[in-house]
Design a protein around this motif. Structure first.
Motif, PDB file in Angstrom:
ATOM      1  N   ASP A  32      44.431  45.427 -40.608  1.00 34.86           N
ATOM      2  CA  ASP A  32      45.577  45.869 -41.396  1.00 34.86           C
ATOM      3  C   ASP A  32      46.072  47.195 -40.830  1.00 34.86           C
ATOM      4  O   ASP A  32      45.290  48.110 -40.582  1.00 34.86           O
ATOM      5  N   ILE A  33      47.375  47.294 -40.617  1.00 38.01           N
ATOM      6  CA  ILE A  33      47.929  48.459 -39.937  1.00 38.01           C
ATOM      7  C   ILE A  33      47.583  49.755 -40.664  1.00 38.01           C
ATOM      8  O   ILE A  33      47.436  50.808 -40.041  1.00 38.01           O
ATOM      9  N   TYR A  34      47.395  49.708 -41.999  1.00 32.53           N
ATOM     10  CA  TYR A  34      47.043  50.894 -42.761  1.00 32.53           C
ATOM     11  C   TYR A  34      45.533  51.083 -42.892  1.00 32.53           C
ATOM     12  O   TYR A  34      45.083  52.057 -43.497  1.00 32.53           O
ATOM     13  N   LYS A  35      44.735  50.156 -42.319  1.00 33.26           N
ATOM     14  CA  LYS A  35      43.287  50.276 -42.390  1.00 33.26           C
ATOM     15  C   LYS A  35      42.654  50.431 -41.011  1.00 33.26           C
ATOM     16  O   LYS A  35      41.446  50.311 -40.869  1.00 33.26           O
ATOM     17  N   GLN A  36      43.476  50.693 -40.012  1.00 32.01           N
ATOM     18  CA  GLN A  36      42.946  50.922 -38.674  1.00 32.01           C
ATOM     19  C   GLN A  36      42.218  52.270 -38.649  1.00 32.01           C
ATOM     20  O   GLN A  36      42.367  53.093 -39.562  1.00 32.01           O
ATOM     21  N   PHE A  39      43.464  55.851 -39.913  1.00 28.53           N
ATOM     22  CA  PHE A  39      43.687  56.192 -41.309  1.00 28.53           C
ATOM     23  C   PHE A  39      42.390  56.443 -42.080  1.00 28.53           C
ATOM     24  O   PHE A  39      42.429  56.664 -43.283  1.00 28.53           O
ATOM     25  N   LYS A  45      45.932  60.817 -45.051  1.00 32.21           N
ATOM     26  CA  LYS A  45      46.078  60.157 -46.354  1.00 32.21           C
ATOM     27  C   LYS A  45      47.526  59.816 -46.672  1.00 32.21           C
ATOM     28  O   LYS A  45      47.824  58.717 -47.137  1.00 32.21           O
ATOM     29  N   ASP A  46      48.445  60.722 -46.431  1.00 29.76           N
ATOM     30  CA  ASP A  46      49.845  60.505 -46.789  1.00 29.76           C
ATOM     31  C   ASP A  46      50.732  60.289 -45.556  1.00 29.76           C
ATOM     32  O   ASP A  46      51.957  60.449 -45.632  1.00 29.76           O
ATOM     33  N   HIS A  47      50.117  59.913 -44.453  1.00 30.74           N
ATOM     34  CA  HIS A  47      50.886  59.735 -43.220  1.00 30.74           C
ATOM     35  C   HIS A  47      51.806  58.517 -43.302  1.00 30.74           C
ATOM     36  O   HIS A  47      51.389  57.438 -43.728  1.00 30.74           O
ATOM     37  N   GLN A  48      53.049  58.700 -42.890  1.00 34.11           N
ATOM     38  CA  GLN A  48      54.013  57.610 -42.816  1.00 34.11           C
ATOM     39  C   GLN A  48      54.048  57.069 -41.389  1.00 34.11           C
ATOM     40  O   GLN A  48      54.308  57.818 -40.442  1.00 34.11           O
ATOM     41  N   ILE A  49      53.769  55.786 -41.239  1.00 35.19           N
ATOM     42  CA  ILE A  49      53.697  55.196 -39.906  1.00 35.19           C
ATOM     43  C   ILE A  49      55.070  55.220 -39.229  1.00 35.19           C
ATOM     44  O   ILE A  49      56.080  54.863 -39.829  1.00 35.19           O
ATOM     45  N   VAL A 202      47.229  55.852 -33.420  1.00 36.62           N
ATOM     46  CA  VAL A 202      47.762  54.860 -34.345  1.00 36.62           C
ATOM     47  C   VAL A 202      48.418  53.728 -33.551  1.00 36.62           C
ATOM     48  O   VAL A 202      49.344  53.970 -32.771  1.00 36.62           O
TER      49      VAL A 202
END
Length: 356
Positions: A32-36, A39, A45-49, A202
């Motif tokens: 998952d792109i937010y679970k690589q 992160f 924590k609040d990073h916007q891809i 990322v």
């Protein structure tokens, strides 16, 4: 009889497809792109891809001619929507993604590069090259790379983003050349390959990723396979973007990698292995000046450019010098500007007993 041979051919091709699929499955995992790994760090924590370069950054790189392959691997999307490919290294690691360099030993290092003259002061915001891809001979726990370094030193703190292709038997399962990155920052002083560390690189592209195999390899004096790679800091987001032409592969986020420009840019070949062992070959395994001119190039890097003052420009050949630490094993030839090639260097060598 004809139907028998058709059936045999079908079974053979199907078996090859299955074998290739199995091989690809163990090369990477879809995450998952937010679970690589990037992160799994509190600062993210609040990073916007960032899914694409800013308009300003895209304008700087969109004028570059399409003179090389985007990549020399499979073209289909590797992962489902919302997931990205993350390379699975040869070493054992856990979901903590601890520093792999503690396991991957790197010593007996040798360089055949061009570098800025000593005491030259300048700030670069990135670099690019078209890389000629070879498959140098390496043994277990050795590597051989075609490499770009973006280095910055502030007092005793060193930051660096490094990228290119590498044959690295300590990191990968085989001796094929692969897209490879490495980085060091104040928050990761031990360094980290590819996407192995928390709070690091990322990944955003669904096909091209660090650790990906370059399947097409050059043959000395014959067909040459190339790939373009670029790293530059996006002036709007402050992230350091890894791209091939106008395609964003991934990036190093500003929260973790806060280097304000690079004070040193290096281009060339780089080998390493166990201390005291025979050093591996570099590039095509030949000394560049023994190969000669025209199309019989040794391993090369061309269209050498840097980001300066929000522009992507040819490097100034008057600012760079050749450096080789073991001339009996390796060499570099800064060819400088050639029509159709831009600023260019060739490098390589057979390796051997190269000293410390």
């Amino acid at each position: 009889m004809a139907s028998y041979w058709l059936l045999y051919l079908f079974i053979y091709l199907f078996s090859c497809h299955i074998a290739q699929t199995v091989q690809e499955e163990i090369e990477y995992e879809c995450v998952d792109i937010y679970k690589q790994p990037a992160f799994q760090h509190p600062l993210m924590k609040d990073h916007q891809i960032q899914m694409r370069p800013s308009v300003e950054f895209q304008a700087m790189v969109s004028t570059e001619p399409e003179t090389s392959d985007l990549f020399t691997g499979e073209s289909e999307e590797r992962c489902p929507k919302g997931q990205v490919p993350i390379h699975i290294p040869q070493i054992n690691y856990t979901n903590n993604f601890s520093q792999p360099k503690k396991i991957i030993t790197e010593a007996n290092l040798h360089y055949a590069i061009i570098r800025p003259f000593e005491n030259y002061t300048k700030r670069w915001d990135g670099a690019q090259a078209v890389f000629n891809i070879y498959k140098p001979r390496v043994l277990e726990n050795q590597f051989s790379k075609a490499w770009i370094w973006l280095n910055h030193r502030e007092k005793d703190v060193i930051s660096s983003i490094q990228f290119g292709w590498a044959v690295h038997t300590g990191l990968y399962r085989d001796d094929r050349p692969r897209l490879t990155t490495y980085w060091i920052s104040s928050r990761h002083p031990n360094g980290c390959y590819n996407a192995l560390c928390r709070g690091g690189y990322v990944q955003v592209h669904k096909t091209i990723y660090p650790g990906m195999v370059y399947h097409k390899v050059s043959t000395l004096g014959k067909r040459q396979s190339t790939a373009h790679l670029l790293v530059g800091q996006d002036s709007r987001t402050k992230n350091w973007l890894l791209m091939t032409r106008s395609t964003l592969i991934g990036y190093w986020p500003y929260q973790i990698y806060s280097m304000q420009g690079a004070s040193q840019v290096l281009f060339g070949g780089y080998t390493g292995g166990l201390a005291g062992a025979t050093s591996p070959s570099m590039g095509a395994g030949t000394f560049p000046k023994e190969v000669g001119y025209r199309n019989k190039f040794s391993c090369f890097m061309k269209q050498l450019k840097c980001f300066e003052d929000k522009r992507l420009v040819d490097i100034d050949s008057n600012e760079f010098e050749e450096y080789v630490d073991s001339p009996k094993c390796y060499d570099v030839w800064f060819r400088k500007f050639e029509i159709g090639q831009g600023e260019m260097l060739t490098f390589g060598g057979p390796g051997g007993q190269c000293g410390i």
